[in-house]
Motif scaffolding. Structure first.
Motif, PDB file in Angstrom:
ATOM      1  N   GLN A 128      14.560 -16.953  -8.265  1.00 46.61           N
ATOM      2  CA  GLN A 128      14.923 -17.566  -9.536  1.00 46.61           C
ATOM      3  C   GLN A 128      13.708 -18.088 -10.314  1.00 46.61           C
ATOM      4  OE1 GLN A 128      17.050 -18.262  -6.648  1.00 46.61           O
ATOM      5  NE2 GLN A 128      17.910 -16.397  -7.496  1.00 46.61           N
ATOM      6  N   VAL A 129      12.568 -17.450 -10.103  1.00 45.00           N
ATOM      7  CA  VAL A 129      11.363 -17.769 -10.859  1.00 45.00           C
ATOM      8  C   VAL A 129      11.579 -17.321 -12.299  1.00 45.00           C
ATOM      9  CG1 VAL A 129       8.932 -17.116 -11.146  1.00 45.00           C
ATOM     10  CG2 VAL A 129       9.827 -17.661  -8.869  1.00 45.00           C
ATOM     11  N   ASN A 130      11.159 -18.129 -13.238  1.00 44.64           N
ATOM     12  CA  ASN A 130      11.250 -17.773 -14.646  1.00 44.64           C
ATOM     13  C   ASN A 130      10.059 -16.877 -14.983  1.00 44.64           C
ATOM     14  OD1 ASN A 130      10.520 -18.096 -17.551  1.00 44.64           O
ATOM     15  ND2 ASN A 130      12.450 -19.221 -17.554  1.00 44.64           N
ATOM     16  N   VAL A 131      10.336 -15.638 -15.353  1.00 44.29           N
ATOM     17  CA  VAL A 131       9.264 -14.670 -15.604  1.00 44.29           C
ATOM     18  C   VAL A 131       8.378 -15.124 -16.754  1.00 44.29           C
ATOM     19  CG1 VAL A 131       8.748 -12.293 -16.304  1.00 44.29           C
ATOM     20  CG2 VAL A 131      10.495 -12.734 -14.568  1.00 44.29           C
TER      21      VAL A 131
ATOM     22  N   LEU B 197       6.067 -17.637 -15.356  1.00 47.44           N
ATOM     23  CA  LEU B 197       5.146 -16.958 -14.462  1.00 47.44           C
ATOM     24  C   LEU B 197       4.032 -16.271 -15.263  1.00 47.44           C
ATOM     25  CD1 LEU B 197       4.707 -16.025 -11.428  1.00 47.44           C
ATOM     26  CD2 LEU B 197       5.932 -13.962 -12.102  1.00 47.44           C
ATOM     27  N   LEU B 198       4.426 -15.585 -16.318  1.00 48.54           N
ATOM     28  CA  LEU B 198       3.444 -14.908 -17.176  1.00 48.54           C
ATOM     29  C   LEU B 198       2.554 -15.920 -17.884  1.00 48.54           C
ATOM     30  CD1 LEU B 198       5.773 -12.160 -18.650  1.00 48.54           C
ATOM     31  CD2 LEU B 198       4.036 -11.871 -16.866  1.00 48.54           C
ATOM     32  N   LEU B 199       3.144 -17.017 -18.327  1.00 51.32           N
ATOM     33  CA  LEU B 199       2.363 -18.072 -18.965  1.00 51.32           C
ATOM     34  C   LEU B 199       1.320 -18.620 -17.991  1.00 51.32           C
ATOM     35  CD1 LEU B 199       1.807 -20.038 -21.301  1.00 51.32           C
ATOM     36  CD2 LEU B 199       3.594 -21.511 -20.328  1.00 51.32           C
ATOM     37  N   ALA B 200       1.707 -18.826 -16.743  1.00 49.38           N
ATOM     38  CA  ALA B 200       0.768 -19.335 -15.738  1.00 49.38           C
ATOM     39  C   ALA B 200      -0.411 -18.387 -15.571  1.00 49.38           C
ATOM     40  CB  ALA B 200       1.488 -19.559 -14.406  1.00 49.38           C
TER      41      ALA B 200
ATOM     42  N   TYR C  12       2.852 -23.269 -10.108  1.00 48.15           N
ATOM     43  CA  TYR C  12       4.195 -22.888 -10.537  1.00 48.15           C
ATOM     44  C   TYR C  12       5.008 -22.317  -9.380  1.00 48.15           C
ATOM     45  CZ  TYR C  12       8.112 -20.892 -12.970  1.00 48.15           C
ATOM     46  OH  TYR C  12       9.403 -20.574 -13.342  1.00 48.15           O
ATOM     47  N   LEU C  13       4.420 -21.426  -8.604  1.00 49.81           N
ATOM     48  CA  LEU C  13       5.150 -20.824  -7.480  1.00 49.81           C
ATOM     49  C   LEU C  13       5.511 -21.854  -6.418  1.00 49.81           C
ATOM     50  CD1 LEU C  13       3.343 -17.398  -7.056  1.00 49.81           C
ATOM     51  CD2 LEU C  13       5.605 -17.834  -8.049  1.00 49.81           C
ATOM     52  N   SER C  14       4.727 -22.911  -6.302  1.00 48.72           N
ATOM     53  CA  SER C  14       5.044 -23.944  -5.314  1.00 48.72           C
ATOM     54  C   SER C  14       6.366 -24.649  -5.633  1.00 48.72           C
ATOM     55  CB  SER C  14       3.904 -24.963  -5.200  1.00 48.72           C
ATOM     56  OG  SER C  14       3.869 -25.816  -6.328  1.00 48.72           O
ATOM     57  N   LEU C  15       6.795 -24.621  -6.893  1.00 50.27           N
ATOM     58  CA  LEU C  15       8.099 -25.196  -7.261  1.00 50.27           C
ATOM     59  C   LEU C  15       9.241 -24.470  -6.556  1.00 50.27           C
ATOM     60  CD1 LEU C  15       7.707 -25.695 -11.115  1.00 50.27           C
ATOM     61  CD2 LEU C  15       7.426 -27.410  -9.313  1.00 50.27           C
TER      62      LEU C  15
ATOM     63  N   PRO D 165      -0.081 -12.505  -2.757  1.00 47.60           N
ATOM     64  CA  PRO D 165      -1.539 -12.546  -2.965  1.00 47.60           C
ATOM     65  C   PRO D 165      -2.023 -11.596  -4.047  1.00 47.60           C
ATOM     66  CG  PRO D 165      -1.010 -11.398  -0.931  1.00 47.60           C
ATOM     67  CD  PRO D 165       0.275 -12.002  -1.441  1.00 47.60           C
ATOM     68  N   MET D 166      -1.348 -10.453  -4.212  1.00 48.60           N
ATOM     69  CA  MET D 166      -1.829  -9.489  -5.211  1.00 48.60           C
ATOM     70  C   MET D 166      -1.716 -10.035  -6.624  1.00 48.60           C
ATOM     71  SD  MET D 166       1.523  -9.226  -4.533  1.00 48.60           S
ATOM     72  CE  MET D 166       1.807  -8.277  -3.098  1.00 48.60           C
ATOM     73  N   LEU D 167      -0.775 -10.913  -6.858  1.00 47.38           N
ATOM     74  CA  LEU D 167      -0.614 -11.536  -8.174  1.00 47.38           C
ATOM     75  C   LEU D 167      -1.553 -12.720  -8.312  1.00 47.38           C
ATOM     76  CD1 LEU D 167       1.024 -11.427 -10.784  1.00 47.38           C
ATOM     77  CD2 LEU D 167       2.692 -12.922  -9.728  1.00 47.38           C
ATOM     78  N   ILE D 168      -1.571 -13.568  -7.328  1.00 43.13           N
ATOM     79  CA  ILE D 168      -2.394 -14.773  -7.373  1.00 43.13           C
ATOM     80  C   ILE D 168      -3.874 -14.416  -7.460  1.00 43.13           C
ATOM     81  CG2 ILE D 168      -3.107 -16.823  -6.064  1.00 43.13           C
ATOM     82  CD1 ILE D 168      -0.308 -17.238  -6.877  1.00 43.13           C
ATOM     83  N   ASN D 169      -4.350 -13.568  -6.563  1.00 49.52           N
ATOM     84  CA  ASN D 169      -5.788 -13.300  -6.477  1.00 49.52           C
ATOM     85  C   ASN D 169      -6.347 -12.663  -7.732  1.00 49.52           C
ATOM     86  OD1 ASN D 169      -5.895 -14.378  -3.901  1.00 49.52           O
ATOM     87  ND2 ASN D 169      -5.513 -12.412  -2.931  1.00 49.52           N
ATOM     88  N   GLU D 170      -5.531 -11.942  -8.456  1.00 46.89           N
ATOM     89  CA  GLU D 170      -6.017 -11.291  -9.674  1.00 46.89           C
ATOM     90  C   GLU D 170      -6.265 -12.291 -10.794  1.00 46.89           C
ATOM     91  OE1 GLU D 170      -4.767  -7.809 -12.800  1.00 46.89           O
ATOM     92  OE2 GLU D 170      -3.828  -7.864 -10.851  1.00 46.89           O
TER      93      GLU D 170
END
Length: 148
Positions: free
Chosen positions: A34-37, A40-43, A129-132, A141-146
């Protein structure tokens, strides 16, 4: 005029580019957690701009966005998904177009809420944000590390 008022059109255009690159991950996070895309994109975008929000600020943005989306966007998305097997391709596309319009409305609301905040964060926006959602960097990791 704030930083975000000047760049709001470009902000979401840049976010669209990020979404195209990571669509599968974004939808997985949306559907499974239920992450808000849009958030997520804003982050990811804010990380690229070296502007950081605190965990508390991400909570505020999440809550503000969820208030509107839970009344309008999320029920509509559910209806669209339920209707898929009952509609012709062009009818289903019309529903997708309406959902996109609602997403753009969400983006405007997010930008308005963002303009009410000052910069307090010191760490990766994506990780905050993901920690919420009780997710860590090791989950995606592929999203975060980039974007850190």
């Amino acid at each position: 005029m704030t930083f975000f008022n000047k760049l709001d059109g470009q902000l979401w255009q840049d976010c669209d580019d990020i979404y195209l690159k990571h669509q599968q991950i974004c939808l997985e996070l949306q559907d499974k957690h239920q992450v808000n895309v849009n958030l997520l994109l804003l982050a990811t975008w804010l990380n690229k701009q070296s502007h950081f929000l605190s965990l508390e600020q991400w909570q505020v943005l999440q809550q503000d966005t969820f208030k509107w989306e839970s009344r309008v966007l999320l029920p509509y998305r559910k209806l669209r998904r339920l209707s898929k097997s009952c509609l012709a391709a062009d009818e289903y596309q019309q529903m997708l177009d309406v959902e996109l319009m609602l997403e753009r409305k969400s983006q405007k609301l997010i930008l308005h809420s963002l303009n009410q905040l000052s910069w307090h964060g010191e760490s990766c926006n994506l990780a905050s944000y993901l920690s919420l959602f009780n997710l860590s960097e090791s989950d995606y990791p592929m999203l975060i590390n980039e974007y850190i």
